[in-house]
Design a protein around this motif. Sequence first.
Motif, short mmCIF file in Angstrom:
data_model
loop_
_atom_site.label_atom_id
_atom_site.label_comp_id
_atom_site.label_asym_id
_atom_site.label_seq_id
_atom_site.Cartn_x
_atom_site.Cartn_y
_atom_site.Cartn_z
N GLY A 30 5.26 68.21 -14.69
CA GLY A 30 4.46 68.24 -13.47
C GLY A 30 5.24 68.85 -12.33
N LEU A 31 4.56 69.09 -11.23
CA LEU A 31 5.22 69.63 -10.05
C LEU A 31 6.06 68.57 -9.36
CD1 LEU A 31 2.33 71.80 -8.59
CD2 LEU A 31 4.30 72.57 -9.96
N ARG A 91 11.14 68.61 -7.68
CA ARG A 91 10.25 67.70 -8.40
C ARG A 91 10.22 66.31 -7.79
NH1 ARG A 91 10.78 67.65 -14.46
NH2 ARG A 91 9.08 66.16 -14.17
N THR A 146 -2.69 75.65 -8.68
CA THR A 146 -1.81 74.61 -9.22
C THR A 146 -1.44 74.94 -10.66
OG1 THR A 146 -2.73 72.96 -7.73
CG2 THR A 146 -1.57 72.13 -9.67
N GLN A 147 -2.39 75.42 -11.44
CA GLN A 147 -2.10 75.78 -12.83
C GLN A 147 -1.09 76.93 -12.91
OE1 GLN A 147 -2.86 74.08 -15.65
NE2 GLN A 147 -3.50 72.64 -14.06
N LEU A 150 2.33 75.51 -12.16
CA LEU A 150 2.84 74.81 -13.34
C LEU A 150 3.36 75.79 -14.39
CD1 LEU A 150 0.12 72.04 -13.64
CD2 LEU A 150 2.57 71.64 -13.23
N LYS A 151 2.62 76.87 -14.60
CA LYS A 151 3.05 77.87 -15.58
C LYS A 151 4.34 78.55 -15.14
CE LYS A 151 -1.51 78.79 -17.49
NZ LYS A 151 -2.62 79.73 -17.59
N GLN A 153 6.62 77.31 -13.19
CA GLN A 153 7.71 76.33 -13.32
C GLN A 153 8.14 76.18 -14.78
OE1 GLN A 153 8.20 72.29 -11.16
NE2 GLN A 153 7.02 71.84 -13.00
N TRP A 154 7.18 76.22 -15.70
CA TRP A 154 7.51 76.11 -17.12
C TRP A 154 8.29 77.34 -17.58
CZ3 TRP A 154 8.94 73.23 -20.68
CH2 TRP A 154 8.79 73.52 -22.03
#
Length: 167
Positions: A30-31, A91, A146-147, A150-151, A153-154
């Motif tokens: 998660g963020l 985070r 937001t998606q 998340l991507k 960050q991944w």
Amino acid sequence: MPKLDDFFETHAATLPESVRQAVMNASIPGLIDEPRVPELAAALTEPGLDLPELAISGLWLLAGDLDRSHSISQNDSSAEGSFWHGIMHRRESDYSNAKYWFRRVGSHPVLIRVKQLHESVYSDPYDFIDQVEKACLGRTHDPAVTQWLLKAQWTEWQLLMIECLAK
């Protein structure tokens, strides 16, 4: 479960089997300080784990144990140590501290690659931190943003993990 990007799959294969399986079964980070991944935490505490310390720091972040990640990254003055440290503070929603640690990272190949792969949301780590903060405070009303965060960050996690596994 997060999908491993093609660039990371061969590197994931070098992880001990229990760690690799736990990474593949983990939820996308998660963020903020979420989610917890007990299976990965258990794999990281197995005796004889032979991985570089900074890789372990990143794995603790994925496991959702920010304190354990922090205890490793704060004691490493390298760019990669500062990078994990910055992600950890981002985070935990300590955004100004995250920016401090990203200033210590300086120019890094991971930052350049994330920007290339996610230019719509990742111009630099400071703007990314601001966008994450907005999303976490509910100021980003578009779930697609937001998606994308998340991507990005991944991708960042996978690229930095590759750097740390190579050391």
